[in-house]
Design an enzyme around this catalytic site. Structure first.
Site, PDB file in Angstrom:
ATOM      1  N   LYS A 173       0.708  -1.219   0.041  1.00 34.04           N
ATOM      2  CA  LYS A 173       0.140   0.099  -0.168  1.00 34.04           C
ATOM      3  C   LYS A 173       0.978   1.186   0.142  1.00 34.04           C
ATOM      4  CE  LYS A 173      -1.778   2.991   2.616  1.00 34.04           C
ATOM      5  NZ  LYS A 173      -1.545   4.155   1.698  1.00 34.04           N
ATOM      6  N   GLY A 226       7.437   5.296   7.364  1.00 38.72           N
ATOM      7  CA  GLY A 226       6.484   6.740   7.391  1.00 38.72           C
ATOM      8  C   GLY A 226       6.979   7.275   8.547  1.00 38.72           C
ATOM      9  N   ALA A 229       4.909   9.052  14.518  1.00 36.09           N
ATOM     10  CA  ALA A 229       3.335   8.943  15.195  1.00 36.09           C
ATOM     11  C   ALA A 229       2.549   7.777  14.581  1.00 36.09           C
ATOM     12  CB  ALA A 229       2.790  10.085  14.964  1.00 36.09           C
ATOM     13  N   THR A 230       2.673   7.688  13.241  1.00 33.17           N
ATOM     14  CA  THR A 230       1.980   6.531  12.625  1.00 33.17           C
ATOM     15  C   THR A 230       2.444   5.127  13.057  1.00 33.17           C
ATOM     16  OG1 THR A 230       1.763   7.786  10.640  1.00 33.17           O
ATOM     17  CG2 THR A 230       1.070   5.601  10.318  1.00 33.17           C
ATOM     18  N   ALA A 231       3.767   5.086  13.232  1.00 34.04           N
ATOM     19  CA  ALA A 231       4.344   3.730  13.629  1.00 34.04           C
ATOM     20  C   ALA A 231       3.737   3.293  14.994  1.00 34.04           C
ATOM     21  CB  ALA A 231       5.893   3.892  13.649  1.00 34.04           C
ATOM     22  N   GLU A 248      10.593   1.879   9.519  1.00 33.37           N
ATOM     23  CA  GLU A 248      11.696   3.055   9.253  1.00 33.37           C
ATOM     24  C   GLU A 248      11.207   4.163   9.215  1.00 33.37           C
ATOM     25  OE1 GLU A 248      14.674   2.276   8.498  1.00 33.37           O
ATOM     26  OE2 GLU A 248      14.920   0.350   7.645  1.00 33.37           O
ATOM     27  N   CYS A 282      14.018  11.673   4.318  1.00 29.47           N
ATOM     28  CA  CYS A 282      14.248  11.323   5.916  1.00 29.47           C
ATOM     29  C   CYS A 282      15.724  11.525   6.029  1.00 29.47           C
ATOM     30  CB  CYS A 282      13.748   9.741   6.032  1.00 29.47           C
ATOM     31  SG  CYS A 282      14.556   8.725   5.150  1.00 29.47           S
ATOM     32  N   GLU A 384      10.954  16.925  13.849  1.00 35.11           N
ATOM     33  CA  GLU A 384      10.995  16.701  12.253  1.00 35.11           C
ATOM     34  C   GLU A 384      10.244  17.829  11.595  1.00 35.11           C
ATOM     35  OE1 GLU A 384       9.634  13.131  10.209  1.00 35.11           O
ATOM     36  OE2 GLU A 384      11.383  13.077   9.249  1.00 35.11           O
TER      37      GLU A 384
HETATM   38  P1  NAD Z   1       2.901   8.509   7.211  1.00 37.78           P
HETATM   39  O1  NAD Z   1       3.301   7.998   8.617  1.00 37.78           O
HETATM   40  O2  NAD Z   1       1.780   9.675   7.376  1.00 37.78           O
HETATM   41  O3  NAD Z   1       2.235   7.686   5.985  1.00 37.78           O
HETATM   42  C1  NAD Z   1       3.091   6.501   5.636  1.00 37.78           C
HETATM   43  C2  NAD Z   1       2.252   5.306   5.099  1.00 37.78           C
HETATM   44  O4  NAD Z   1       1.537   4.920   6.081  1.00 37.78           O
HETATM   45  C3  NAD Z   1       1.391   5.857   4.119  1.00 37.78           C
HETATM   46  O5  NAD Z   1       0.992   4.818   3.097  1.00 37.78           O
HETATM   47  C4  NAD Z   1      -0.001   5.984   4.897  1.00 37.78           C
HETATM   48  O6  NAD Z   1      -1.081   5.910   4.165  1.00 37.78           O
HETATM   49  C5  NAD Z   1       0.102   4.900   5.828  1.00 37.78           C
HETATM   50  N1  NAD Z   1      -0.630   4.852   7.224  1.00 37.78           N
HETATM   51  C6  NAD Z   1      -1.191   5.807   7.616  1.00 37.78           C
HETATM   52  N2  NAD Z   1      -1.800   5.777   8.781  1.00 37.78           N
HETATM   53  C7  NAD Z   1      -1.706   4.432   8.817  1.00 37.78           C
HETATM   54  C8  NAD Z   1      -2.385   3.372   9.802  1.00 37.78           C
HETATM   55  N3  NAD Z   1      -2.882   3.856  10.833  1.00 37.78           N
HETATM   56  N4  NAD Z   1      -2.319   2.195   9.546  1.00 37.78           N
HETATM   57  C9  NAD Z   1      -1.459   1.820   8.555  1.00 37.78           C
HETATM   58  N5  NAD Z   1      -0.904   2.304   7.593  1.00 37.78           N
HETATM   59  C10 NAD Z   1      -1.143   3.851   7.882  1.00 37.78           C
HETATM   60  O7  NAD Z   1       4.359   9.139   6.733  1.00 37.78           O
HETATM   61  P2  NAD Z   1       4.493  10.006   5.257  1.00 37.78           P
HETATM   62  O8  NAD Z   1       3.964  11.268   5.857  1.00 37.78           O
HETATM   63  O9  NAD Z   1       3.817   9.330   4.233  1.00 37.78           O
HETATM   64  O10 NAD Z   1       6.027  10.286   5.169  1.00 37.78           O
HETATM   65  C11 NAD Z   1       6.764  11.025   5.921  1.00 37.78           C
HETATM   66  C12 NAD Z   1       7.350  10.302   6.972  1.00 37.78           C
HETATM   67  O11 NAD Z   1       8.154   9.185   6.603  1.00 37.78           O
HETATM   68  C13 NAD Z   1       8.457  11.322   7.449  1.00 37.78           C
HETATM   69  O12 NAD Z   1       8.518  11.179   9.087  1.00 37.78           O
HETATM   70  C14 NAD Z   1       9.753  10.478   7.153  1.00 37.78           C
HETATM   71  O13 NAD Z   1      10.921  10.972   7.868  1.00 37.78           O
HETATM   72  C15 NAD Z   1       9.330   9.539   7.242  1.00 37.78           C
HETATM   73  N6  NAD Z   1      10.295   8.417   6.179  1.00 37.78           N
HETATM   74  C16 NAD Z   1      11.281   7.565   6.750  1.00 37.78           C
HETATM   75  C17 NAD Z   1      12.125   7.052   5.933  1.00 37.78           C
HETATM   76  C18 NAD Z   1      13.350   5.903   6.463  1.00 37.78           C
HETATM   77  O14 NAD Z   1      13.868   5.167   5.838  1.00 37.78           O
HETATM   78  N7  NAD Z   1      13.322   6.033   7.773  1.00 37.78           N
HETATM   79  C19 NAD Z   1      12.179   7.013   4.603  1.00 37.78           C
HETATM   80  C20 NAD Z   1      11.271   7.994   4.144  1.00 37.78           C
HETATM   81  C21 NAD Z   1      10.436   8.467   4.629  1.00 37.78           C
END
Ligand code: NAD
Length: 482
Positions: A173, A226, A229-231, A248, A282, A384
């Site tokens: 997804k 991502g 907070a989502t994690a 990640e 990131c 961030e």
């Molecule tokens: P996000 O956490 O908002 O979304 C990431 C993904 O998770 C999206 O596909 C989203 O639809 C999905 N998602 C959201 N809520 C969910 C839930 N409750 N259950 C399952 N899936 C869910 O992040 P974003 O805004 O898309 O990306 C930006 C973030 O990603 C930044 O914090 C950035 O640092 C991080 N990032 C980290 C790395 C790394 O390798 N460490 C790489 C790129 C981006």
């Protein structure tokens, strides 16, 4: 209007609900496509297809799986311009960046894992004359792969390739903001002859499609990239099922500049580390710390170079900085610029929406912004921002800068510039970060482990770490005959 549909069981399907999300071009603010707003029925169908495909795929000879991954790589490469233009329109990044980095890396993800797995070897140990131990690997099953919007195809394929080569099938997804290149990937997989159900792509929001995947009882593994907070939701929703998890997450990466470095070389790389992809990487070096004797010169030259970056139409090959991904994200970044001033900062470059031609005036642009004069523990230096905003702070000693670099909740990457080899090793080891660059930035060898410390992540991917993550590892102990 163009409709972007789910790729399930080898074919494109409209979402069960019949609902769609607006797909926006960040450079113009215009809706240019509608994206499937999938719910748990679509996720169920995708997981069922992946389960049906699993027995045959996991038994397919490795060389055949590798050949299919190579075919996918070749087909992406043959459509490089189309992929790059689509990624740029969907995400706002300069087309030159998509062409030079995002799409070639997606190609390399498939090629690298196709070859790496074929050269992978296991250890065996002999217990004197008693027994032999060896490692046996099994595919885990249906892998759930969730990716963000900043490097859409690059990060998505970095999950799909190792998941498939190790014999798993998958349901992926991508971010609802940037799913368009994944649709092209579905077309490529069809054309490559990847068996139906081996890789399924489900589009939609995280709260609906993402959560359905994370909570699905028949998906034993989740790889998530991502926000931190989502994690927390991912951990909670997957916990009842004891899933294998790789997370990640976000970063607030320090970029340390010692007075003995090659300043000309450093300035070029610092500019990239701050503003590549509008600062939406990131690994961006968003907190710069510069040793006092060269601080004034660094600040002056860096600010001038930031102000000279060409912000504008992402589809123009000469553009350096494109549009931020969404209006909401642009407003969030603007909020941090305002906060920086409230916290006592001085803006040396940028800080506002640029003047652009009329067709770009509804786009989500922001000038590359340089701020100095902030305390290392203020919010702008701790949270961030994920946009084109960088802070620059002078330091007087190694101990001081190491403490500041490590003072955030994040620990993804750190970069240091120095001509002193001993200091390079010493300071690198002192960083609480998963990846440390010395006199370079963003140079990646896919054989090396990748991942963050602290709130930047759990687990490691990359090289054999990906092979570990995407397989169940069994130890087989065989007693020798008496
Ligand atoms: P996000 O956490 O908002 O979304 C990431 C993904 O998770 C999206 O596909 C989203 O639809 C999905 N998602 C959201 N809520 C969910 C839930 N409750 N259950 C399952 N899936 C869910 O992040 P974003 O805004 O898309 O990306 C930006 C973030 O990603 C930044 O914090 C950035 O640092 C991080 N990032 C980290 C790395 C790394 O390798 N460490 C790489 C790129 C981006």
């Amino acid at each position: 209007m163009l409709q972007l549909h789910n790729f399930i069981d080898g074919a494109f399907h409209a979402p069960r609900s019949g609902r769609y999300l607006d797909n926006v071009n960040p450079a113009t603010g215009a809706v240019y496509a509608h994206l499937a707003a999938s719910d748990e029925r679509d996720v169920d169908a995708a997981v069922a297809a992946a389960q049906r495909a699993f027995p045959a795929w996991s038994r397919t000879p490795l060389a055949e799986r590798a050949a299919l991954l190579h075919r996918i790589a070749d087909l992406i490469e043959s459509r490089l311009d189309e992929f790059a233009a689509t990624e740029s329109m969907d995400q706002g990044k300069p087309v030159s960046l998509a062409r030079a980095v995002d799409i070639p890396r997606a190609v390399w993800n498939f090629r690298y894992f196709a070859d790496a797995m074929q050269h992978h070897q296991e250890q065996a140990t002999h217990m004197d004359d008693q027994a032999l131990n060896y490692v046996h690997r099994k595919a885990v099953g249906v892998a759930g792969l969730i990716s963000p919007w900043n490097l859409p195809l690059y990060l998505l394929t970095w999950k799909i390739a190792p998941a498939l080569i190790t014999g798993n099938t998958c349901v992926a997804k991508p971010s609802e903001m940037t799913s368009h290149t994944a649709v092209l990937l579905g077309e490529v997989m069809q054309a490559a002859g990847l068996p139906a159900g081996v890789c399924n792509l489900v589009f939609g929001t995280g709260a609906e499609a993402g959560a359905a995947l994370v909570g699905h009882p028949d998906v034993p593994l989740i790889s998530f990239t991502g926000g931190t907070a989502t994690a927390k939701h991912i951990i909670q929703d997957s916990a009842p099922h004891f899933k294998k998890l790789s997370l990640e997450l976000g970063g607030k990466n320090a970029f340390l500049v010692f007075a003995d470095c090659d300043l000309d070389a450093c300035l070029d790389v610092a500019l990239r580390a701050a503003f590549t992809n509008q600062g939406e990487v990131c690994l961006c070096g968003s907190r710069m710390f510069v040793e006092r004797p060269i601080y004034d010169e660094f600040l002056r030259r860096f600010s001038a170079a930031a102000a000279a970056l060409r912000v504008g139409d992402p589809s123009d090959a000469t553009t350096n900085t494109g549009a931020l991904v969404s209006a909401a994200h642009r407003d969030k970044v603007m909020g941090y610029i305002k906060l920086a001033v409230e916290e006592g900062g001085t803006i040396h470059a940028g800080g506002k929406v640029p003047d652009l031609p009329s067709h770009l005036q509804n786009g989500f642009f922001l000038e590359p912004t340089v701020v100095s004069g902030l305390a290392a523990d203020c919010r702008v230096q701790q949270e961030e921002i994920f946009g084109p905003v960088v802070t620059i702070t002078p330091f007087d000693s190694e101990d001081e800068v190491v403490a500041w670099a490590n003072s955030t909740r994040y620990g993804l990457s750190a970069t240091l510039w120095t001509g002193d080899l001993s200091r390079a090793h010493r300071v690198a080891h002192a960083m609480d970060a998963g990846i440390i660059w010395v006199n370079t930035w963003m140079l990646r060898d896919l054989r090396t482990p990748f991942g963050g410390m602290k709130a930047s992540g759990v687990g490691r991917e990359g090289g054999h770490h990906s092979i570990d993550f995407y397989t169940e590892i069994q130890n087989v102990c065989i007693k020798y005959g008496s």
